[in-house]
Design a protein around this motif. Structure first.
Motif, PDB file in Angstrom:
ATOM      1  N   THR A  18       0.909  -1.182   0.136  1.00  0.00           N
ATOM      2  CA  THR A  18       0.052   0.080  -0.094  1.00  0.00           C
ATOM      3  C   THR A  18       0.820   1.316   0.116  1.00  0.00           C
ATOM      4  N   THR A  19       2.194   1.027   0.551  1.00  0.00           N
ATOM      5  CA  THR A  19       3.052   2.353   0.408  1.00  0.00           C
ATOM      6  C   THR A  19       4.171   2.197  -0.517  1.00  0.00           C
ATOM      7  N   LYS A  20       4.368   0.957  -0.967  1.00  0.00           N
ATOM      8  CA  LYS A  20       5.745   1.086  -1.765  1.00  0.00           C
ATOM      9  C   LYS A  20       5.732  -0.308  -2.512  1.00  0.00           C
ATOM     10  N   GLY A 214      -1.236  -0.512   4.937  1.00  0.00           N
ATOM     11  CA  GLY A 214      -2.836  -0.326   4.654  1.00  0.00           C
ATOM     12  C   GLY A 214      -3.380  -1.507   5.373  1.00  0.00           C
ATOM     13  N   THR A 215      -2.714  -2.484   5.566  1.00  0.00           N
ATOM     14  CA  THR A 215      -3.507  -3.600   6.175  1.00  0.00           C
ATOM     15  C   THR A 215      -2.597  -4.292   7.255  1.00  0.00           C
ATOM     16  N   GLU A 255       3.676  11.809   9.605  1.00  0.00           N
ATOM     17  CA  GLU A 255       4.302  10.492   9.321  1.00  0.00           C
ATOM     18  C   GLU A 255       5.748  10.523   9.687  1.00  0.00           C
ATOM     19  N   LYS A 258       5.646  10.350  13.633  1.00  0.00           N
ATOM     20  CA  LYS A 258       5.499   8.978  14.181  1.00  0.00           C
ATOM     21  C   LYS A 258       6.899   8.006  13.986  1.00  0.00           C
ATOM     22  N   GLY A 330       6.559  -2.825   7.871  1.00  0.00           N
ATOM     23  CA  GLY A 330       7.291  -1.647   8.289  1.00  0.00           C
ATOM     24  C   GLY A 330       6.709  -1.000   9.635  1.00  0.00           C
ATOM     25  N   ALA A 331       5.514  -1.251   9.664  1.00  0.00           N
ATOM     26  CA  ALA A 331       4.689  -0.578  11.182  1.00  0.00           C
ATOM     27  C   ALA A 331       5.457  -1.067  12.454  1.00  0.00           C
TER      28      ALA A 331
HETATM   29  N1  LIG Z   1      10.383   3.517  11.801  1.00  0.00           N
HETATM   30  C1  LIG Z   1       9.072   3.563  11.845  1.00  0.00           C
HETATM   31  N2  LIG Z   1       8.212   3.668  12.656  1.00  0.00           N
HETATM   32  C2  LIG Z   1       6.899   3.518  12.715  1.00  0.00           C
HETATM   33  N3  LIG Z   1       6.497   3.397  11.471  1.00  0.00           N
HETATM   34  C3  LIG Z   1       7.024   3.041  10.421  1.00  0.00           C
HETATM   35  C4  LIG Z   1       8.424   3.266  10.392  1.00  0.00           C
HETATM   36  N4  LIG Z   1       9.007   2.948   9.380  1.00  0.00           N
HETATM   37  C5  LIG Z   1       7.830   2.658   8.448  1.00  0.00           C
HETATM   38  N5  LIG Z   1       6.774   2.793   9.162  1.00  0.00           N
HETATM   39  C6  LIG Z   1       5.416   2.380   8.700  1.00  0.00           C
HETATM   40  O1  LIG Z   1       5.315   1.173   8.013  1.00  0.00           O
HETATM   41  C7  LIG Z   1       4.260   1.293   6.913  1.00  0.00           C
HETATM   42  C8  LIG Z   1       4.789   0.683   5.766  1.00  0.00           C
HETATM   43  O2  LIG Z   1       5.297  -0.706   6.095  1.00  0.00           O
HETATM   44  P1  LIG Z   1       5.258  -1.601   4.807  1.00  0.00           P
HETATM   45  O3  LIG Z   1       6.213  -1.214   3.764  1.00  0.00           O
HETATM   46  O4  LIG Z   1       5.359  -2.920   5.451  1.00  0.00           O
HETATM   47  O5  LIG Z   1       3.833  -1.450   4.228  1.00  0.00           O
HETATM   48  P2  LIG Z   1       3.288  -1.988   2.742  1.00  0.00           P
HETATM   49  O6  LIG Z   1       3.832  -3.511   2.398  1.00  0.00           O
HETATM   50  O7  LIG Z   1       3.599  -0.730   1.761  1.00  0.00           O
HETATM   51  O8  LIG Z   1       1.623  -2.116   2.814  1.00  0.00           O
HETATM   52  P3  LIG Z   1       0.546  -3.216   3.156  1.00  0.00           P
HETATM   53  O9  LIG Z   1       1.407  -4.555   3.569  1.00  0.00           O
HETATM   54  O10 LIG Z   1      -0.299  -2.861   4.138  1.00  0.00           O
HETATM   55  O11 LIG Z   1       0.125  -3.251   1.595  1.00  0.00           O
HETATM   56  C9  LIG Z   1       4.024   2.856   7.064  1.00  0.00           C
HETATM   57  O12 LIG Z   1       2.554   3.057   7.337  1.00  0.00           O
HETATM   58  C10 LIG Z   1       5.072   3.465   7.523  1.00  0.00           C
HETATM   59  O13 LIG Z   1       4.726   4.538   8.314  1.00  0.00           O
END
Ligand SMILES: Nc1ncnc2c1ncn2[C@@H]1O[C@H](COP(=O)(O)OP(=O)(O)OP(=O)(O)O)[C@@H](O)[C@H]1O
Ligand SMILES: [Mg+2]
Length: 421
Positions: A18-20, A214-215, A255, A258, A330-331
């Protein structure tokens, strides 16, 4: 561009998050998987793990593949792509077949799995995976690998993972628009779990919680097999939204705050710690207690873990998740996540970083790369399955491939998907 060494194959994992978008190139040989290149590009084309804007997604895939390709020095033509989202469902099913010879062969295994997939699914859904929980040979149950065992009747209990066909089609469509071929579409939490778990944990029983943007994806292993998978429609982006609203600051600042100062457990923060919060629309920045930030974050994180616990309890397998929980995505990089999870889940918790690969591992070390690395590992395991089949006599191989193609969800389902466009 170089060609891979003889005896090795290139496998590419493509995580559409959802983010990358992350593309990871691995070289697979007898010694294992060597990471050769990585491409990470922000992506706004998905909502809650599902493609919502084809153009944006295609653009990010192109950029991620170009970057990974340049770094690896190999041309990418085929990828293992991930799929996720709330449309994913898991159902139990059984398959049974007669054992053709005196002992169980790979052909029997493929046939029995094919039988387990033969259940009616809604017209707009498709079977993504048939994940074996256990095999039964005659009356002996609890068997993990029945190949070579003697008997007359082979039975399998599987967890069938189904997905909305349109969501899978959109993943394939985006990848193919970039001139790439999809080897297979793989459930993302399955890939993430494979990248971060040890064999012991899978054997003993473990919960994997992947908190992305996102999830939040939940996957449970018990008795050596996958017994549950589900998606909680909340993740890191919800935390950022809460911070932006709660502190009245722009999303980009929320962001940043956080990531730099966020904490999932308020009591880990000293009372006198302060942070500066930029204002919206020309308002001057304010200094606030860091505790205020965690007061906003904590309820959302608690809500996610409480929902995960509720779902684990609902399976009736809480006691069997004996090695506890592994957090990835990532979260989970936020301070206090493991501590908060331990309190709410009431089990030991550890952080899950991708393991089992070599090469430029520093580029895929974070929990946000678990899915992409897991997709490479999944692709590598498919190669070794294919290699085992190639040792079979020619005639037997033809029989296996006949029945296995739709069962593995490979060319069969991809051709079918293309026809459905
Ligand atoms: N150091 C940090 N502290 C807190 N949150 C973080 C940190 N680094 C990344 N994140 C959070 O992690 C999330 C992205 O994680 P990830 O790359 O695993 O997601 P994604 O694979 O893009 O999304 P999804 O799996 O939900 O489709 C974002 O919400 C970001 O704000
Ligand atoms: Mg993800």
């Amino acid at each position: 561009m170089r060609t891979p060494e003889s005896g090795s194959e290139i496998v590419v994992g493509l995580d559409l998050g959802t983010t990358k978008v992350s593309a990871v190139v691995g070289e697979v040989d007898a010694d294992g998987i060597t990471i050769l290149g990585v491409g990470n590009v922000p992506c706004r084309g998905l909502r809650k793990g599902v493609v919502s804007n084809i153009e944006w997604t295609v653009r990010s895939i192109r950029e991620a593949i170009d970057a990974a390709q340049t770094m690896a020095g190999v041309e990418i033509s085929t990828v293992y792509a991930g799929v996720a989202g709330s449309h994913i469902r898991a159902h139990s099913s059984d398959g049974v077949c007669a054992i053709a010879g005196r002992e169980v062969t790979r052909t029997d295994l493929d046939r029995v799995l094919e039988g387990a997939r033969a259940i009616p699914v809604d017209a707009d859904r498709m079977i993504l995976h048939a994940l074996p929980r256990e095999y039964v040979v005659d009356n002996q149950d609890g068997i993990r690998d029945p190949i070579g065992m003697s008997g007359v009747r082979l039975q399998v209990r599987v967890n069938l993972v189904t997905a909305a066909t349109s969501c899978v089609q959109n993943v394939v469509r985006c990848v193919e628009r970039c001139g790439l071929h999809v080897a297979e579409v793989v459930l993302e939490p399955l890939a993430s779990a494979d990248a971060v778990l040890s064999d012991d944990e899978k054997e003993i029983g473990v919960a994997v919680i992947d908190i992305g943007g996102g999830t939040t994806d939940l996957l449970l292993y018990a008795d050596g097999g996958i017994v549950h998978t589900s998606v909680i429609p909340a993740g890191g982006n919800n935390i950022t939204n809460d911070v932006a609203a709660g502190l009245r600051t722009p999303m980009a600042e929320a962001e940043r705050l956080k990531r730099n100062y966020g904490c999932a457990l308020g009591r880990m923060i000293a009372d006198d710690e302060e942070i500066e919060v930029p204002g919206v629309g020309g308002h001057a920045p304010r200094r606030v207690a860091r505790r205020l930030l965690s007061d906003i974050i904590e309820p959302r994180v608690e809500e996610i873990f409480a929902e995960a616990r509720r779902r684990i309890e609902e399976t009736g397998l809480l006691e069997q998740v004996s090695s506890g929980c592994v957090l990835t995505g990532g979260a989970v990089l936020m301070e206090g996540m493991a501590e908060c999870a331990e309190e709410i889940l009431g089990m030991p918790v550890r952080m899950g970083f991708p393991i089992g690969v070599k090469g430029i591992v520093q580029l895929v070390q974070g929990p946000q790369y678990a899915t992409a690395v897991g997709l490479v590992r999944y692709g590598a395991s498919q190669l070794s399955d294919a290699a085992q089949r190639s040792h079979l006599p020619q005639q037997m191989r033809a029989a296996v491939e006949d029945t296995a193609a739709p069962a593995q969800g490979k060319s069969g389902f991809l051709n079918w998907l293309r026809a459905a466009f």
